[in-house]
Design a protein around this motif. Structure first.
Motif, PDB file in Angstrom:
ATOM      1  N   THR A 718       0.844  -1.199   0.000  1.00 20.45           N
ATOM      2  CA  THR A 718       0.000   0.000   0.000  1.00 20.45           C
ATOM      3  C   THR A 718       0.881   1.252   0.000  1.00 20.45           C
ATOM      4  N   MET A 719       0.540   2.236  -0.828  1.00 21.63           N
ATOM      5  CA  MET A 719       1.245   3.514  -0.804  1.00 21.63           C
ATOM      6  C   MET A 719       0.652   4.357   0.326  1.00 21.63           C
ATOM      7  N   VAL A 720       1.534   4.869   1.204  1.00 24.42           N
ATOM      8  CA  VAL A 720       1.079   5.617   2.375  1.00 24.42           C
ATOM      9  C   VAL A 720       1.865   6.915   2.497  1.00 24.42           C
ATOM     10  N   TRP A 721       1.284   7.829   3.253  1.00 29.11           N
ATOM     11  CA  TRP A 721       1.999   9.020   3.695  1.00 29.11           C
ATOM     12  C   TRP A 721       2.572   8.744   5.085  1.00 29.11           C
ATOM     13  N   VAL A 722       3.851   9.056   5.258  1.00 26.04           N
ATOM     14  CA  VAL A 722       4.477   9.014   6.581  1.00 26.04           C
ATOM     15  C   VAL A 722       4.467  10.447   7.097  1.00 26.04           C
ATOM     16  N   VAL A 723       3.741  10.680   8.182  1.00 25.48           N
ATOM     17  CA  VAL A 723       3.459  12.046   8.630  1.00 25.48           C
ATOM     18  C   VAL A 723       3.981  12.244  10.050  1.00 25.48           C
ATOM     19  N   SER A 724       4.754  13.305  10.243  1.00 24.95           N
ATOM     20  CA  SER A 724       5.155  13.724  11.592  1.00 24.95           C
ATOM     21  C   SER A 724       4.694  15.153  11.796  1.00 24.95           C
ATOM     22  N   ALA A 725       5.014  15.717  12.946  1.00 24.01           N
ATOM     23  CA  ALA A 725       4.647  17.108  13.212  1.00 24.01           C
ATOM     24  C   ALA A 725       5.446  18.084  12.365  1.00 24.01           C
ATOM     25  N   HIS A 726       6.462  17.595  11.622  1.00 23.62           N
ATOM     26  CA  HIS A 726       7.359  18.481  10.879  1.00 23.62           C
ATOM     27  C   HIS A 726       7.308  18.273   9.379  1.00 23.62           C
TER      28      HIS A 726
END
Length: 787
Positions: A718-726
């Motif tokens: 699966t293609m995903v977004w890896v998201v942090s606060a930055h």
């Protein structure tokens, strides 16, 4: 005329060789009577050199047909790589003939970053650079020149330093890879260099997060060391990898111990607890050569705990197991196997040092070597010598240059130990307007917009600098912001030297020589610097009186010839013979004239000295006490001032805090290869198999545990977004049981096929170890979203 050492060795083998040649002479079988095949064979030659793709600096051998490089293999004479070559080195042919190579000097004609260029001549390009630098000196602002340089150990580093010093700029900014181990050695041994590991003679190698077969200083050193069947004591060398994920290095180890991020130091001290409790450590070595092991009373009579008391009171195996996740029985068995091995050595990797308590954790790991006496002993930690090159000409600094140097660097280090991240510190100061007037920035094999933790800080810094010059042979993210591009020759077209990294304890001075004719539109950056120095004249020209970089290298090699030790590179028999001779205090000259020495060093690929005097006391410690210090006074003083209440051998773990509802998963970046040169995106076929997943092609990926994927409802691929606060980036999700459920393991240095970046370092929280300023890689938490 007497024979040389090498002639003597050849004579020794002549009889046996003559017998063998009768039966093994080269034979080429061909069909009789074959007609004209329609082609004629080309002129073939093989040329030894050294690789500059990564810091390992392995030996290479180029196959050149009709003056075209067609294949790269390893140089069998190189003592560290021993004829091996990694896929990135083999792919160097792709770099040489890459279609995107910059074909001539370029001047920006559009807006900065728009990549609108006009080709100009080399005379015009060097004239523009020289005129700008001359103007700065005439205005009394030589310190307004700064150089941002990637990894360039050797004479190019020394040339840049000499140029800046004579010009009057203290602003050499390193954008290379610092793993923090040099600070540990400086504190505990008084030796300010990273440790060398004698892996070839080790009986048991316990690696704490060191990616020995992936992105270590020299993966080829590890491959060569473990290729043989036996260690120095005749028994097979055992290799155990302690790591936060099941890496390629873990897959090649005899055993893997999974561990929670940031707890390497705790496990090391848990092993030390067993060694001390069961009296398995080298008590004689500790008593003779180590301070800080036992409790001491200070001047006021107050008792201060030593290493033994701190370990025995705080690191019982049950408590260590609860923190690290390593079972009690596993901790005990590791400790006993480490103690029973003839030559054990603990290797410290960047996963240890890139943490909030990285320096203290690294001291804890290295303390295992101290306990077992594995310092300046076969199979242990060795501090090798630098190759004894002749120094550059004495620098000449005129009053203008002295005034610039006296003003100090634009962004000095404020940390007690090490240098942290000089490039990020410089960019932050420039972006905030705190670094003074930076007029001109030179970029040499540095691409901070791709590699830095804070891309936006560098973007703002670059906008504030009036004039930027890049020596990159390829367009990259940072070169796009340059005003002038002076494309360098590639390593297969130029002269340079290639000293091996400190991880290999024996000095090797590799020679880089042209394998093919140079590209007509490019020029060796060393020659360009020398040309600018001549244009500036005065003290700068007198400090660099070399016609070319080749003549500079040859002048430096005179020091090797004069030192009366070592040898030009040779086969394993010659190397072992030289080592035995030097062990007995003998040395025979290979050549009576320098020119013959130089020619053979170039032909064979360099020079080495295979002997280290393990009886020399300075190889153990160069501290004021003459002992290895488990509790260095400088460290205790720093902890009292900037240590935020931390204590040596107590605060060795990273913060155990978990994520939040918004960001529940811990991000663990890792390297898939040594990426200091930033060439991986150019060598596209390497993206076929860069990791453990043979079915991942071209797309960057992340690794999550099966339970994590099930909880999130994501299937494999699966293609995903890896998201942090930055920030965030896209990647392909791979379900991998070698990842702990609470972690997201993310390689960096990869890009999508269209060039879209996928750098997990851009997501980090920006925190660092206050003692070294090295960034924390395992304190950032993320969430995953469907892309």
């Amino acid at each position: 005329m007497g024979s040389t050492r090498r002639q003597f060795l050849w004579a020794m083998g002549a009889t046996a060789a003559s017998v063998g040649v009768r039966w093994t002479s080269d034979v080429v079988w061909a069909a009789q009577g074959s007609g004209d095949p329609g082609w004629s064979p080309g002129t073939e030659r093989f040329v030894n050199s050294s690789c500059l793709v990564c810091p390992a600096r392995c030996g290479i051998r180029g196959r050149v047909v009709d003056d075209r490089l067609v294949r790269l293999t390893g140089n069998p004479f190189h003592p560290m790589s021993r004829g091996g070559l990694c896929p990135r080195g083999v792919a160097g042919v792709q770099l040489l003939y890459h279609p995107d190579r910059i074909s001539a000097p370029c001047r920006r004609v559009g807006a900065r970053g728009a990549q609108a260029w006009e080709e100009i001549t080399w005379d015009d390009a060097l004239g523009q650079l020289g005129a700008r630098l001359q103007s700065l000196r005439q205005r009394g602002q030589p310190e307004a020149l700064a150089l941002l340089a990637g990894y360039c150990a050797g004479s190019m580093h020394d040339l840049w330093q000499q140029f800046l010093q004579s010009y009057g700029s203290p602003n050499y900014i390193a954008d290379d890879y610092d793993d923090g181990t040099a600070a540990v050695m400086e504190l505990m041994h008084g030796i300010g260099r990273s440790p060398g590991y004698d892996l070839e003679r080790a009986g048991f190698v316990l690696s704490f997060g060191a990616p020995l077969f992936e992105a270590w200083w020299s993966p080829l050193q590890a491959f060569a060391a473990f290729a043989g069947p036996d260690g120095d004591n005749g028994a097979p060398t055992r290799f155990v990898q302690v790591d936060t994920r099941f890496s390629r290095t873990a897959a090649r180890a005899h055993d893997w111990a999974g561990i929670r991020p940031g707890t390497f130091g705790v496990l090391a001290l848990g092993i030390a607890y067993v060694l001390i409790r069961d009296e398995l450590y080298d008590a004689e070595f500790v008593a003779r050569h180590v301070s800080g092991f036992e409790d001491v009373a200070d001047a006021g009579g107050e008792r201060r705990e030593g290493y033994r008391s701190l370990v025995m009171r705080n690191y019982r195996t049950e408590e260590v197991s609860a923190v690290t996740g390593v079972p009690v029985g596993r901790i005990t068995s590791l400790a006993r196997a480490f103690a029973e091995a003839a030559h054990p050595v603990a290797v410290c990797g960047p996963d240890v040092t890139h943490a909030p308590n990285g320096l203290l954790a690294a001291c804890a790991v290295h303390s295992l070597n101290v306990l077992m006496g594995s310092v300046s002993r076969p199979g242990g930690v060795l501090f090798g010598n630098e190759a004894p090159l002749a120094p550059l000409a004495a620098p000449v600094v005129d009053p203008r240059g002295r005034a610039g140097l006296d003003r100090g660097p634009l962004a000095p280090s404020q940390t007690p130990f090490g240098r942290g991240d000089p490039a990020m510190r410089f960019a932050g100061a420039v972006a905030a307007g705190e670094a003074g007037a930076v007029d001109t920035l030179l970029l040499y094999y540095a691409n901070p917009l791709a590699s830095a933790l804070r891309r936006q800080v560098w973007e703002e810094a670059l906008q504030r600098i009036p004039f930027i010059v890049s020596f990159s042979p390829f367009h990259d993210e940072t070169t796009a912001h340059a005003d002038l591009i002076l494309p360098d020759l590639l390593a297969y077209e130029r002269w340079q030297d290639a000293p091996t990294p400190a991880s290999y304890p024996y000095p090797v001075w590799g020679v880089v020589r042209p394998l093919v004719d140079p590209h007509p539109g490019a020029r060796h950056t060393g020659d360009a610097v020398l040309a600018v120095a001549r244009q500036l004249g005065g003290s700068v020209a007198r400090s660099l009186p070399y016609e070319s970089f080749e003549t500079l290298l040859k002048a430096r090699a005179a020091g090797l010839f004069a030192t009366r030790r070592g040898m030009t590179l040779g086969d394993a028999f010659e190397l072992r013979h030289q080592q035995q001779m030097e062990e007995r205090g003998w040395w025979l000259p290979e050549h009576r004239e320098f020119e013959a020495f130089w020619d053979e060093a170039v032909d064979r690929g360099g020079w080495t000295d295979p002997f280290i005097d393990e009886t020399e006391p300075a190889g153990l410690a160069r501290t004021s006490s003459g002992r290895i210090e488990l509790l260095p006074a400088r460290l205790l003083e720093a902890l009292a001032t900037v240590g935020e209440g931390r204590t040596a051998y107590l605060d060795v773990a990273a913060a155990a805090a978990g994520g939040s509802d918004d960001f529940p998963l811990r991000l663990i970046p890792y390297r898939v290869s040594t990426l200091s040169s930033g060439t991986l995106p150019l060598q596209r076929w390497l993206a076929e198999t860069p990791g453990l997943f043979p079915d991942v092609h071209w797309d960057p990926w992340i690794e999550v545990a099966p339970t994590t994927a099930n909880t999130l409802g994501f299937a494999n691929d699966t293609m995903v977004w890896v998201v942090s606060a930055h920030g965030r980036y896209r990647a392909r999700l791979k379900v991998f049981p070698g990842t702990a459920p609470q972690n997201v393991c993310a390689p960096y240095g990869l890009r999508h096929p269209d060039g879209e970046p996928a750098n997990p370092l851009h997501l980090l929280d920006g925190s660092s170890d206050p003692l070294t300023a090295l960034p924390n890689w395992f304190t950032t938490f993320v969430r995953l979203e469907r892309a």
